[in-house]
Scaffold this active site. Structure first.
Site, PDB file in Angstrom:
ATOM      1  N   ASN A 296      18.200  87.539  63.627  1.00 51.84           N
ATOM      2  CA  ASN A 296      18.370  86.242  64.301  1.00 51.84           C
ATOM      3  C   ASN A 296      18.335  86.535  65.795  1.00 51.84           C
ATOM      4  O   ASN A 296      19.326  86.963  66.382  1.00 51.84           O
ATOM      5  CB  ASN A 296      19.717  85.638  63.875  1.00 51.84           C
ATOM      6  CG  ASN A 296      19.976  84.298  64.529  1.00 51.84           C
ATOM      7  OD1 ASN A 296      19.151  83.791  65.281  1.00 51.84           O
ATOM      8  ND2 ASN A 296      21.131  83.732  64.248  1.00 51.84           N
TER       9      ASN A 296
ATOM     10  N   ARG B 275      15.162  84.393  61.264  1.00 58.04           N
ATOM     11  CA  ARG B 275      15.546  82.997  61.464  1.00 58.04           C
ATOM     12  C   ARG B 275      14.635  82.434  62.562  1.00 58.04           C
ATOM     13  O   ARG B 275      14.561  82.995  63.656  1.00 58.04           O
ATOM     14  CB  ARG B 275      17.002  82.932  61.904  1.00 58.04           C
ATOM     15  CG  ARG B 275      17.464  81.528  62.096  1.00 58.04           C
ATOM     16  CD  ARG B 275      18.922  81.497  62.430  1.00 58.04           C
ATOM     17  NE  ARG B 275      19.353  80.134  62.620  1.00 58.04           N
ATOM     18  CZ  ARG B 275      20.589  79.804  62.925  1.00 58.04           C
ATOM     19  NH1 ARG B 275      21.501  80.730  63.042  1.00 58.04           N
ATOM     20  NH2 ARG B 275      20.914  78.542  63.082  1.00 58.04           N
TER      21      ARG B 275
ATOM     22  N   GLU C 277      24.378  81.843  56.698  1.00 62.42           N
ATOM     23  CA  GLU C 277      22.946  81.659  56.918  1.00 62.42           C
ATOM     24  C   GLU C 277      22.170  82.942  56.629  1.00 62.42           C
ATOM     25  O   GLU C 277      21.045  82.899  56.129  1.00 62.42           O
ATOM     26  CB  GLU C 277      22.698  81.212  58.368  1.00 62.42           C
ATOM     27  CG  GLU C 277      23.172  79.793  58.614  1.00 62.42           C
ATOM     28  CD  GLU C 277      23.703  79.557  60.016  1.00 62.42           C
ATOM     29  OE1 GLU C 277      24.653  80.271  60.416  1.00 62.42           O
ATOM     30  OE2 GLU C 277      23.189  78.668  60.695  1.00 62.42           O
TER      31      GLU C 277
ATOM     32  N   ARG D  89      26.883  71.622  74.919  1.00 63.56           N
ATOM     33  CA  ARG D  89      25.827  70.596  74.905  1.00 63.56           C
ATOM     34  C   ARG D  89      26.448  69.203  74.791  1.00 63.56           C
ATOM     35  O   ARG D  89      27.466  69.035  74.125  1.00 63.56           O
ATOM     36  CB  ARG D  89      24.886  70.820  73.706  1.00 63.56           C
ATOM     37  CG  ARG D  89      24.032  72.061  73.847  1.00 63.56           C
ATOM     38  CD  ARG D  89      23.243  72.330  72.582  1.00 63.56           C
ATOM     39  NE  ARG D  89      23.571  73.631  72.035  1.00 63.56           N
ATOM     40  CZ  ARG D  89      23.208  74.070  70.824  1.00 63.56           C
ATOM     41  NH1 ARG D  89      22.487  73.306  70.042  1.00 63.56           N
ATOM     42  NH2 ARG D  89      23.562  75.275  70.418  1.00 63.56           N
TER      43      ARG D  89
ATOM     44  N   HIS E 281      20.052  73.538  61.934  1.00 66.86           N
ATOM     45  CA  HIS E 281      21.115  74.129  61.098  1.00 66.86           C
ATOM     46  C   HIS E 281      20.741  74.070  59.615  1.00 66.86           C
ATOM     47  O   HIS E 281      21.619  74.101  58.747  1.00 66.86           O
ATOM     48  CB  HIS E 281      22.479  73.423  61.299  1.00 66.86           C
ATOM     49  CG  HIS E 281      23.111  73.714  62.631  1.00 66.86           C
ATOM     50  ND1 HIS E 281      23.754  72.760  63.379  1.00 66.86           N
ATOM     51  CD2 HIS E 281      23.192  74.851  63.354  1.00 66.86           C
ATOM     52  CE1 HIS E 281      24.207  73.292  64.506  1.00 66.86           C
ATOM     53  NE2 HIS E 281      23.862  74.557  64.508  1.00 66.86           N
TER      54      HIS E 281
END
Ligand code: ADP
Length: 397
Positions: A14, A96, A382, A244, A184
């Site tokens: 990732n 990913r 993940e 964010r 996600h």
């Protein structure tokens, strides 16, 4: 190490802007087990390498004095991993990848042609996609002949109906790719895969998953398939996050440009890095710091976060036409009972009754037996989702 000698492993990568996270899974027949995990952090400054086997720290050292490229970091990372593999062979690599647009709906074998197509999504995810692709290019060069696969954060959301993907803009904008993609997805796919063993009604019915980490979003699932999500064209939409802003009236962006004379890069920095919990509180992007803080602005930031999550739950329940279960996951969702309690309290009207004791010990079920809507805590994974995809692709090949 002798008991680990030989064998086959899957490497999961990732790659972000300043770090590369990795996991190594042993492949034993049809069984996958996590062996090594770690990361190289600080690529842009002075890279540091950390690796664990289980909970044991087996590497913790500087990797470079100054900035290092993704290729340079991966070179050293692979050397270090190989030392600890005890002769096992990397038989597949899973990457990913944040954006697969509308065309990549499933994990995909990587080659030059696919990379070329993935380059087209760089403008849609400029903060993530270039780094994902840089790592892939470096790995294809470093391990020629080893199959490598892209697993997409957008893919799980390709079941979202068109009506939920469209912005209310003239059709030519959707044709140019301006639509809601959602992110996600690997986390949601993992949670969906866990639901049948947890709660048959949640698996086959209407479930909203809260992925609450530094990045935060929510996903409405009908029968384990995504039908709506809070993130949109980019990963800055929806909930307020660590840094964010989440959903923002587009008129605000125009005002920032016209009246405050901010340029695109300044607005980007503001909405991605200087807003959310950090920007509102002026204290921290970390919920732990905010809960411990006496600053009124820290309390306000948490209030806004909880309020927005509650509003979005109502919206996603409407998209589902009702609600059978909710699931909390990721850093905040898995570890912060106080935040879960706020969200559940705000959702009492939907039929959620929190079991405070179960919530304090992190579930897995955190709603009372009488609760009409079941609530759960499920740790996400993940990396193992990516490893499972790679395993499936290797078997199919
Ligand atoms: P990312 O999206 O970068 O993977 P995480 O999923 O780790 O981030 O989420 C980060 C947030 O989760 C932080 O706000 C932090 O407060 C919270 N968090 C993470 N781990 C824990 C923990 N063990 N205990 C309490 N809060 C945690």
């Amino acid at each position: 190490m002798s008991d680990r000698a030989g064998g086959r492993v899957i490497l999961v990568l990732n790659a972000g802007s300043s770090s590369i996270k990795f996991c190594v899974f042993r492949l034993d027949g049809r069984e996958l087990s996590r062996d090594l995990r770690g990361q190289v952090a600080g690529l842009a400054t002075a890279a540091k390498f950390v690796m664990r086997r289980g909970e044991t720290l087996i590497e913790d050292r500087p990797l470079a004095q100054g900035p290092i490229s993704h290729a340079g970091a991966l070179e050293q990372l692979l050397d270090a991993i190989e030392v600890h593999l005890g002769g096992a062979r990397i038989v597949g690599v899973g990457h990913r990848v944040v954006h697969g647009g509308l065309e990549f709906m499933v994990p995909t074998v990587l080659n030059e042609e696919v990379l070329h197509r993935l380059d087209r999504y760089v403008p849609l995810a400029p903060l993530h996609q270039p780094h994902n692709l840089a790592a892939i290019r470096a790995m294809l060069e470093r391990l020629p002949g080893t199959p490598e696969f892209a697993c997409f954060d957008t893919a799980f959301h390709r079941t979202i109906p068109e009506v939920a993907q469209l912005f209310a803009l003239p059709p030519r904008f959707a044709a140019a790719g301006i639509r809601r993609y959602g992110f996600h997805g690997l986390s949601y796919e993992y949670i969906a895969s866990r639901l049948p063993a947890l709660d048959a009604r949640a698996a086959s019915g209407r479930t909203v998953v809260f992925h609450l980490g530094n990045g935060a979003s929510m996903c409405a699932m009908a029968g384990g398939r995504s039908v709506a999500t809070t993130m949109g064209f980019t990963a800055v939409d929806g909930l307020p996050m660590g840094t964010r802003c989440g959903s923002l009236d587009p008129g605000v962006v125009l005002f920032l440009m016209d009246e405050l004379a901010l340029g695109p890069r300044e607005i980007e920095r503001l909405i991605y890095h200087e807003s959310g919990l950090l920007g509102m509180s002026g204290v921290s992007s970390d919920v732990r710091d905010l809960l411990a803080s006496d600053a009124p602005a820290a309390a306000t930031a948490l209030d806004v976060f909880g309020y927005r999550a509650g509003r979005e739950l109502g919206s996603l329940a409407a998209a589902l036409g009702g609600l059978d279960a909710i699931v909390f996951t990721a850093g905040i969702g898995e570890n912060q009972p106080e935040i879960r309690a706020r969200i559940c309290r705000a959702a009492e009207w939907l039929g959620i009754e929190l079991d405070a004791v179960a919530n304090a010990r992190h579930g897995p079920r955190i709603s009372t037996a009488a609760s009409h809507v079941a609530a759960y805590v499920v740790p996400t994974d993940e990396e193992s989702m990516i490893a499972r995809h790679v395993q499936g692709m290797l078997v199919a090949a």
